[in-house]
Design an enzyme around this catalytic site. Structure first.
Site, PDB file in Angstrom:
ATOM      1  N   ARG A 134       0.867  -1.181   0.000  1.00 17.33           N
ATOM      2  CA  ARG A 134       0.000   0.000   0.000  1.00 17.33           C
ATOM      3  C   ARG A 134       0.901   1.228   0.000  1.00 17.33           C
ATOM      4  O   ARG A 134       1.161   1.839   1.038  1.00 17.33           O
ATOM      5  CB  ARG A 134      -0.930  -0.025   1.217  1.00 17.33           C
ATOM      6  CG  ARG A 134      -1.924  -1.162   1.161  1.00 17.33           C
ATOM      7  CD  ARG A 134      -2.996  -1.026   2.216  1.00 17.33           C
ATOM      8  NE  ARG A 134      -2.707  -1.879   3.361  1.00 17.33           N
ATOM      9  CZ  ARG A 134      -3.507  -1.984   4.422  1.00 17.33           C
ATOM     10  NH1 ARG A 134      -4.613  -1.298   4.487  1.00 17.33           N
ATOM     11  NH2 ARG A 134      -3.190  -2.772   5.420  1.00 17.33           N
ATOM     12  N   ASP A 317     -12.897  -4.730   3.419  1.00 18.94           N
ATOM     13  CA  ASP A 317     -12.780  -5.141   4.817  1.00 18.94           C
ATOM     14  C   ASP A 317     -13.907  -6.072   5.267  1.00 18.94           C
ATOM     15  O   ASP A 317     -13.879  -6.579   6.389  1.00 18.94           O
ATOM     16  CB  ASP A 317     -12.735  -3.911   5.731  1.00 18.94           C
ATOM     17  CG  ASP A 317     -11.344  -3.287   5.783  1.00 18.94           C
ATOM     18  OD1 ASP A 317     -10.401  -3.871   5.221  1.00 18.94           O
ATOM     19  OD2 ASP A 317     -11.205  -2.210   6.405  1.00 18.94           O
TER      20      ASP A 317
END
Length: 430
Positions: A134, A317
């Site tokens: 990321r 998520d």
């Protein structure tokens, strides 16, 4: 190091209250750096990542006084009634060391506020993580456009600026932390900053509302174009952090897979449209009223495809928890992960519980199993941990989940909350 032991097969029953959102609390705590004085934050969840954030800001001279936020053993009134006081009157440092950033990638969120207030920052590069790389290149590109001089030195981002100025910044992708960092920096820049292709996640909106409460001037909140009119100074604010949509979705999955009757309270229902829609399509009997989600038994689970997307799409998520639910759904479902390149590591552990899952690239095909069976499993990341607990609640026999420290990062008192719903679950030394 602890483990969670679950005796599965018990339908959940009762009421569970959702805690504050970790992914909103972390940037909001970082944003307090922008305004010297005492901020008052409500609904801060008692999580390991909150403790890490407090430790990080403590290194910079920030002082905290709270009624349990970040403390895993909180007992007593709801945390909404125990504000976290954040005193940012004096900054004595502007470094986020590697030792902190490596344990919590959100530590990079101090970069924007520090540059805006102190005109300098030294923040360790976060590196990779278990669910994929990321990078923070979009953060740095945007800060440079606002006049910040960026250098990389031995794994640290060194940022300096005489005065930030407004700029038009088009993000290559709608990065959540990138949008947050740039929005915070822009609040005190000279002139107007436009962030184009901004992330629209509810947690970004919550941060924008907190900044507005401090005196920031932001237009387009909740859209993909944010327009920030820089002001000379911000002032401390009192603010209630939004509830956690992922925690709410996790308890929704737990209720559904156990065929339970559960009322989920303090849920951010308006921010959960994509999740609620998919669960409804899959045959989960649910209704909503205000900030409450009611799950009823009696539905027949059916395999439904899902593809993760940036908000307002289905959140990455919730992918692992949804996959756990699909293991017992009729037919088959295809789960496509478009956000992270390495977020199927829970598959092999779900297979240990008897799940039938085939992975091909960024697709996972989940086929119906009539039963899951208990087994020792190992968590690989925060949401993978939750998926294993969900599967264990429905499995026949005993499931042991190892590496539960991942859960401590994002779920407040998970074992206690599930026990109150009737689950046979305990946390013991490994």
């Amino acid at each position: 190091m602890d483990k969670i032991v679950i005796e599965g097969g018990v339908p959940l029953s009762g009421e569970v209250e959702i805690s504050g959102a970790k992914n909103a609390a972390l940037p909001i705590i970082a944003a307090t750096l922008l305004a010297p004085g005492v901020h008052k934050l409500y609904n801060v969840p008692p999580l390991a990542d909150i403790r890490t954030a407090k430790k990080l800001l403590g290194l910079m001279g920030v002082q905290f006084e709270d009624g349990g936020a970040g403390e895993g053993g909180h007992i007593g009134p709801p945390l909404q009634d125990n504000p976290l006081l954040v005193d940012t009157s004096t900054l004595t440092g502007w470094m986020a060391p590697y030792e902190t950033v490596k344990t919590m990638r959100a530590a990079v969120l101090v970069l924007g506020p520090l540059v805006a207030r102190a005109r300098q920052a030294s923040v360790s590069l976060p590196g990779g993580c278990a669910i994929g790389a990321r990078p923070i290149d979009q953060h740095l590109k945007g800060l440079e456009a606002m006049g910040v001089k960026i250098t990389l030195n031995q794994g640290y981002v060194e940022a300096k600026a005489k005065r930030l100025h407004g700029a038009d910044i088009t993000l290559d992708l709608p990065t959540v932390t990138g949008t947050e960092n740039l929005m915070m920096a822009a609040t005190m820049a000279n002139g107007v900053t436009r962030i184009i292709n901004a992330a629209q996640e509810p947690e970004v909106t919550d941060l924008a509302r907190f900044l507005t409460a401090m005196g920031a001037e932001i237009e387009g909140i909740g859209t993909d174009v944010l327009c920030i009119h820089g002001v000379k100074a911000l002032t401390p604010a009192s603010y209630t952090i939004m509830s956690d949509r992922i925690e709410a979705g996790t308890y929704l999955a737990a209720a559904a897979i156990t065929k339970g009757q559960v009322t989920i309270t303090n849920a951010p229902v308006a921010a959960m449209a994509a999740v609620l829609e998919k669960f409804h399509e899959a045959g989960v009997r649910l209704t909503t009223a205000g900030n409450r989600i009611m799950v009823e038994p009696g539905g027949s689970l059916t395999g439904v495809d899902v593809k993760t997307r940036a908000y307002p799409g289905f959140p990455t998520d919730m992918q692992a928890q949804y996959m756990a639910l699909m293991t017992l759904a009729k037919g088959a479902s295809v789960i496509t992960e478009t956000i992270f390149e390495n977020r199927f590591m829970h598959v092999s552990e779900l297979e240990r519980l008897g799940a039938d899952i085939t992975v091909s690239g960024n697709h996972a095909i989940v086929r119906e199993r009539r039963h899951l069976h208990g087994a020792p499993v190992m968590a690989t990341d925060l949401r993978a941990s939750a998926s294993l607990v969900i599967a264990g609640l429905a499995a026949q026999g005993t499931t042991e989940v190892l590496r539960v420290y991942h859960l401590d990062r994002g779920y407040a008192r998970l074992v206690e909350k599930l026990s109150a719903l009737g689950a046979r679950i305990k946390r013991v030394p490994a």
